[in-house]
Design a protein around this motif. Structure first.
Motif, mmCIF file in Angstrom:
data_model
loop_
_atom_site.group_PDB
_atom_site.id
_atom_site.type_symbol
_atom_site.label_atom_id
_atom_site.label_comp_id
_atom_site.label_asym_id
_atom_site.label_seq_id
_atom_site.Cartn_x
_atom_site.Cartn_y
_atom_site.Cartn_z
ATOM 1 N N ALA A 49 0.829 -1.209 0.000
ATOM 2 C CA ALA A 49 0.000 0.000 0.000
ATOM 3 C C ALA A 49 0.861 1.257 0.000
ATOM 4 C CB ALA A 49 -0.923 0.004 1.217
ATOM 5 N N ALA A 50 2.140 1.097 0.333
ATOM 6 C CA ALA A 50 3.016 2.271 0.452
ATOM 7 C C ALA A 50 3.368 2.822 -0.924
ATOM 8 C CB ALA A 50 4.292 1.888 1.201
ATOM 9 N N THR A 51 3.524 4.134 -0.986
ATOM 10 C CA THR A 51 3.769 4.758 -2.290
ATOM 11 C C THR A 51 5.219 4.602 -2.754
ATOM 12 O OG1 THR A 51 4.050 6.834 -1.126
ATOM 13 C CG2 THR A 51 1.913 6.453 -2.165
ATOM 14 N N ASP A 52 6.060 3.940 -1.929
ATOM 15 C CA ASP A 52 7.422 3.705 -2.421
ATOM 16 C C ASP A 52 7.591 2.294 -2.984
ATOM 17 O OD1 ASP A 52 7.270 2.345 -0.078
ATOM 18 O OD2 ASP A 52 9.111 3.188 0.803
ATOM 19 N N HIS A 53 6.494 1.546 -3.055
ATOM 20 C CA HIS A 53 6.548 0.252 -3.730
ATOM 21 C C HIS A 53 6.922 0.515 -5.193
ATOM 22 C CE1 HIS A 53 5.134 -3.440 -5.667
ATOM 23 N NE2 HIS A 53 5.213 -4.017 -4.472
ATOM 24 N N PRO A 54 7.771 -0.336 -5.795
ATOM 25 C CA PRO A 54 8.200 -0.057 -7.178
ATOM 26 C C PRO A 54 7.026 0.150 -8.143
ATOM 27 C CG PRO A 54 9.353 -1.992 -6.304
ATOM 28 C CD PRO A 54 8.429 -1.527 -5.228
ATOM 29 N N LEU A 55 5.965 -0.649 -7.996
ATOM 30 C CA LEU A 55 4.829 -0.463 -8.906
ATOM 31 C C LEU A 55 4.066 0.819 -8.584
ATOM 32 C CD1 LEU A 55 3.374 -4.050 -9.507
ATOM 33 C CD2 LEU A 55 4.680 -2.609 -11.087
ATOM 34 N N ALA A 56 4.072 1.207 -7.314
ATOM 35 C CA ALA A 56 3.426 2.473 -6.944
ATOM 36 C C ALA A 56 4.160 3.636 -7.609
ATOM 37 C CB ALA A 56 3.422 2.646 -5.431
ATOM 38 N N CYS A 57 5.494 3.576 -7.555
ATOM 39 C CA CYS A 57 6.290 4.653 -8.173
ATOM 40 C C CYS A 57 5.991 4.734 -9.664
ATOM 41 C CB CYS A 57 7.783 4.406 -7.972
ATOM 42 S SG CYS A 57 8.255 4.419 -6.245
ATOM 43 N N LYS A 58 5.940 3.562 -10.297
ATOM 44 C CA LYS A 58 5.678 3.516 -11.738
ATOM 45 C C LYS A 58 4.265 4.042 -12.035
ATOM 46 C CE LYS A 58 6.645 2.169 -15.979
ATOM 47 N NZ LYS A 58 7.634 2.922 -16.767
ATOM 48 N N ALA A 59 3.314 3.677 -11.189
ATOM 49 C CA ALA A 59 1.931 4.121 -11.409
ATOM 50 C C ALA A 59 1.818 5.636 -11.264
ATOM 51 C CB ALA A 59 0.996 3.417 -10.428
ATOM 52 N N ILE A 60 2.476 6.179 -10.260
ATOM 53 C CA ILE A 60 2.416 7.631 -10.028
ATOM 54 C C ILE A 60 3.024 8.378 -11.215
ATOM 55 C CG2 ILE A 60 3.346 9.485 -8.554
ATOM 56 C CD1 ILE A 60 3.044 7.353 -6.193
ATOM 57 N N GLU A 61 4.138 7.834 -11.699
ATOM 58 C CA GLU A 61 4.804 8.437 -12.864
ATOM 59 C C GLU A 61 3.880 8.367 -14.097
ATOM 60 O OE1 GLU A 61 8.550 6.326 -13.778
ATOM 61 O OE2 GLU A 61 7.991 6.606 -15.894
ATOM 62 N N THR A 62 3.182 7.241 -14.249
ATOM 63 C CA THR A 62 2.310 7.070 -15.419
ATOM 64 C C THR A 62 1.116 8.022 -15.365
ATOM 65 O OG1 THR A 62 2.946 4.747 -15.478
ATOM 66 C CG2 THR A 62 1.035 5.371 -16.788
ATOM 67 N N VAL A 63 0.552 8.182 -14.191
ATOM 68 C CA VAL A 63 -0.573 9.120 -14.052
ATOM 69 C C VAL A 63 -0.122 10.511 -14.493
ATOM 70 C CG1 VAL A 63 -2.079 10.294 -12.388
ATOM 71 C CG2 VAL A 63 -1.750 7.812 -12.235
ATOM 72 N N LYS A 64 1.072 10.882 -14.080
ATOM 73 C CA LYS A 64 1.612 12.194 -14.443
ATOM 74 C C LYS A 64 1.786 12.302 -15.968
ATOM 75 C CE LYS A 64 5.315 15.255 -12.847
ATOM 76 N NZ LYS A 64 6.399 15.201 -13.844
ATOM 77 N N THR A 65 2.327 11.249 -16.562
ATOM 78 C CA THR A 65 2.519 11.235 -18.022
ATOM 79 C C THR A 65 1.188 11.448 -18.745
ATOM 80 O OG1 THR A 65 4.345 9.687 -17.781
ATOM 81 C CG2 THR A 65 3.336 9.811 -19.959
ATOM 82 N N VAL A 66 0.177 10.701 -18.316
ATOM 83 C CA VAL A 66 -1.125 10.781 -18.984
ATOM 84 C C VAL A 66 -1.734 12.175 -18.797
ATOM 85 C CG1 VAL A 66 -3.488 9.849 -18.980
ATOM 86 C CG2 VAL A 66 -1.527 8.300 -18.841
ATOM 87 N N MET A 67 -1.608 12.714 -17.601
ATOM 88 C CA MET A 67 -2.189 14.036 -17.316
ATOM 89 C C MET A 67 -1.535 15.130 -18.153
ATOM 90 S SD MET A 67 -4.601 13.629 -15.306
ATOM 91 C CE MET A 67 -5.227 12.248 -14.385
ATOM 92 N N GLU A 68 -0.258 14.941 -18.463
ATOM 93 C CA GLU A 68 0.434 15.943 -19.278
ATOM 94 C C GLU A 68 0.186 15.730 -20.766
ATOM 95 O OE1 GLU A 68 4.093 16.664 -16.139
ATOM 96 O OE2 GLU A 68 4.519 15.668 -18.051
ATOM 97 N N ALA A 69 0.056 14.468 -21.161
ATOM 98 C CA ALA A 69 -0.058 14.165 -22.594
ATOM 99 C C ALA A 69 -1.440 14.481 -23.152
ATOM 100 C CB ALA A 69 0.272 12.688 -22.835
ATOM 101 N N MET A 70 -2.470 14.106 -22.434
ATOM 102 C CA MET A 70 -3.824 14.194 -22.986
ATOM 103 C C MET A 70 -4.253 15.611 -23.376
ATOM 104 S SD MET A 70 -5.099 11.125 -23.429
ATOM 105 C CE MET A 70 -6.856 11.388 -23.576
ATOM 106 N N PRO A 71 -4.016 16.629 -22.541
ATOM 107 C CA PRO A 71 -4.463 17.967 -22.954
ATOM 108 C C PRO A 71 -3.753 18.443 -24.227
ATOM 109 C CG PRO A 71 -3.862 17.949 -20.628
ATOM 110 C CD PRO A 71 -3.416 16.640 -21.204
ATOM 111 N N ASN A 72 -2.586 17.846 -24.517
ATOM 112 C CA ASN A 72 -1.861 18.212 -25.734
ATOM 113 C C ASN A 72 -2.166 17.282 -26.893
ATOM 114 O OD1 ASN A 72 -0.456 20.447 -24.622
ATOM 115 N ND2 ASN A 72 0.808 18.995 -23.492
ATOM 116 N N LEU A 73 -3.202 16.481 -26.746
ATOM 117 C CA LEU A 73 -3.622 15.534 -27.777
ATOM 118 C C LEU A 73 -2.518 14.533 -28.126
ATOM 119 C CD1 LEU A 73 -5.167 18.432 -28.278
ATOM 120 C CD2 LEU A 73 -6.104 17.261 -30.240
ATOM 121 N N ALA A 74 -1.630 14.298 -27.159
ATOM 122 C CA ALA A 74 -0.553 13.322 -27.368
ATOM 123 C C ALA A 74 -1.062 11.958 -26.904
ATOM 124 C CB ALA A 74 0.696 13.747 -26.609
ATOM 125 N N PHE A 75 -2.041 11.448 -27.646
ATOM 126 C CA PHE A 75 -2.701 10.198 -27.247
ATOM 127 C C PHE A 75 -1.722 9.030 -27.239
ATOM 128 C CE2 PHE A 75 -5.861 12.777 -29.646
ATOM 129 C CZ PHE A 75 -6.610 13.174 -28.552
#
Ligand SMILES: [Zn+2]
Length: 514
Positions: free
Chosen positions: A379-405
């Motif tokens: 459940a901790a946010t330093d789990h390797p998959l947690a880190c990857k998930a947090i990074e991915t959410v950030k990627t998607v949030m930045e890409a979508m408004p720029n139509l970088a689907f």
């Protein structure tokens, strides 16, 4: 905040093709994303129904132009419905409200002193509805796009004084946030730098068009009328048609998404028309590329046109949306390759995402009482998959408004690949056979299930149907008012029931060419 996005208003000369479907699917993904970010979205699509080309097409089919338009328009509506497009407005330029709007707009532009009578001579392509640059003395010139003879025109037209907006438009197209993608800016800047010429906004002898009020025999040039359809759409809320209401109805548009061939109309002519009418200009114009098929231009003469209805029927929305949005950088030209389409859908969606969920859920059910295992340290946010998930959410949030689907889709896929890697590295199926491993196996399974939950949530704008099936398999559902909180790592609750898994994505099997 209000967010307005538009597809082009498609010309009803012919039934919907893959190109218009592509634009509309992309806009749908963007609209869904902005809604999940709690923007007040108005997603506009519709059809452009006037002009000589439509008049002639209708005549050939022995239909009245209106009957022809009714038929083709309803096919667009039906097709968008079948694809699950989430448009808020579908505008038709034959709607009487549109005529009212065009009259108001024309009066404003005229009051600004921007309408003059002039003579238009030149070679005209009816299919392009556009004058060409061929010299007057050219002998039987033809349109380079349509390969059809151009028609010589010599007529009195009304002109919009685009030349008066030279410096304002230069300034606008010089902005780096107006035309996207960046690769399309220079051609527009070059066009403007050559000097803007007044353009004709009326035609004589074209009866299938909106009448110009003070010039009998003139109808509005189809482009002048069509661009105004965006405004008609926004005002279509049951209240009277009035340009004064636009500011509270979602104008200016946040983005006009169009094919690259009509960039000039949207990035040059249209903003000048808005300025003349005292309206703000659109915030952004995004010109995407064209699709070819197996390296060839699609065309009736080549017999290689890919019918979107057939594609939908045989392959389903998830597969097609994934391929078009994940494989082609939106903005660039793209090539539809059937084998690659099948491979990507099967590898990415059926295997990497679908199988991951299926086998993890099966293990959890088997060893943890049909439930999500205790999260423990996962459940901790330093789990390797947690880190990857947090990074991915950030990627998607930045890409979508720029139509970088593509960037968003690839990010989500990489997250699922990381979860597969974690599962293979930790091999719960063999560790479960050893004594005292139950807690750590539970943590690993929790981490993977939690990752698939985030994958499912992130797919919501891109592949809404698959997203829903992934979440359902985890006993979850999308809360469209709380998406950003749902995306926080660790929200999957331990002990909640896991339904019996079924494959969330069927493999595509296409034995023959589509
Ligand atoms: Zn042409």
């Amino acid at each position: 905040m209000s967010y307005t996005l538009t597809t082009p208003l498609y010309y009803v000369n012919d039934r919907p093709h893959l190109g218009s479907t592509y634009t509309t699917l992309a806009c749908d993904a963007l609209a869904r994303f902005e809604r999940l970010c709690l923007q007040e979205v108005t997603f506009v699509t519709g059809v452009d129904e006037h002009g000589q080309k439509i008049q002639r097409t209708a005549e050939r089919q022995q239909l009245s132009p209106q009957d022809h338009c009714d038929r083709v328009s309803s096919r667009y509506r039906e097709l968008w419905n079948q694809w699950g497009i989430s448009e808020d407005r579908f505008v038709r330029t034959t709607n009487p409200r549109h005529l009212e709007l065009v009259m108001q707009f024309y009066e404003r532009v005229k009051a600004s002193g921007d309408i003059v009578v002039g003579k238009q001579t030149g070679w005209y392509c009816v299919d392009c509805e556009e004058y060409k640059d061929d010299p007057a003395e050219a002998e039987s010139p033809s349109c380079s796009i349509h390969r059809k003879p151009l028609e010589w025109r010599d007529e009195e037209n009304l002109f919009f004084r685009l030349s008066r907006y030279q410096s304002a438009i230069e300034e606008l197209v010089a902005r780096d946030d107006f035309i996207a993608p960046a690769s399309r800016r220079q051609e527009v800047r070059n066009f403007v730098a050559q000097g803007l010429r007044d353009f004709s906004i009326s035609r004589v002898n074209v009866s299938w068009g909106l009448p110009v009020p003070d010039h009998p025999g003139h109808t509005f040039y189809v482009w002048f009328d069509a661009l105004l359809g965006y405004l008609t759409a926004l005002l279509d809320d049951g209240n009277p048609v009035s340009l004064d209401r636009l500011a509270s109805c979602g104008w200016p548009a946040s983005v006009h998404v169009i094919g690259k061939d009509i960039l000039r109309f949207h990035a040059v002519f249209w903003p000048a028309m808005c300025m003349s009418a005292g309206l703000p200009v659109p915030q952004k114009v995004f010109g995407h590329g064209f699709l070819t098929r197996e390296g060839q231009k699609m065309g009736k003469s080549l017999g290689n046109v890919l019918d979107p209805e057939l594609l939908l029927e045989r392959c389903g929305t998830d597969a097609v949306r994934w391929y078009l949005l994940r494989d082609i950088q939106f903005g660039d030209d793209g090539d539809f390759q059937q084998q690659r389409f099948v491979d990507l859908v099967n590898n990415d969606l059926a295997n990497t995402i679908g199988n991951l969920l299926n086998r993890t859920s099966s293990m959890a059910r088997k060893w943890f009482d049909d439930c999500v295992p205790p999260a423990g340290s996962a459940a901790a946010t330093d789990h390797p998959l947690a880190c990857k998930a947090i990074e991915t959410v950030k990627t998607v949030m930045e890409a979508m408004p720029n139509l970088a689907f593509k960037t968003a889709a690839e990010g989500i896929l990489q997250l699922a690949i990381a979860a597969n890697g974690h599962l293979n590295d930790t091999a719960p199926w063999s560790r479960m056979k050893e004594p005292g491993q139950e807690v750590s196996v539970g943590e690993d399974l929790f981490a993977v299930l939690e990752t698939t939950r985030i994958v499912g949530l992130l797919l919501a704008p891109l592949l809404p149907d698959l997203s829903q099936r992934i979440l359902a398999q985890l006993g979850q559902s999308l809360d469209s008012d709380d998406w950003s909180n749902q995306l926080i790592w660790g929200r999957l609750s331990s002990g909640s029931a896991l339904p019996k898994p079924t494959p969330v994505m069927q493999r595509l099997e296409l034995d023959e060419p589509l």
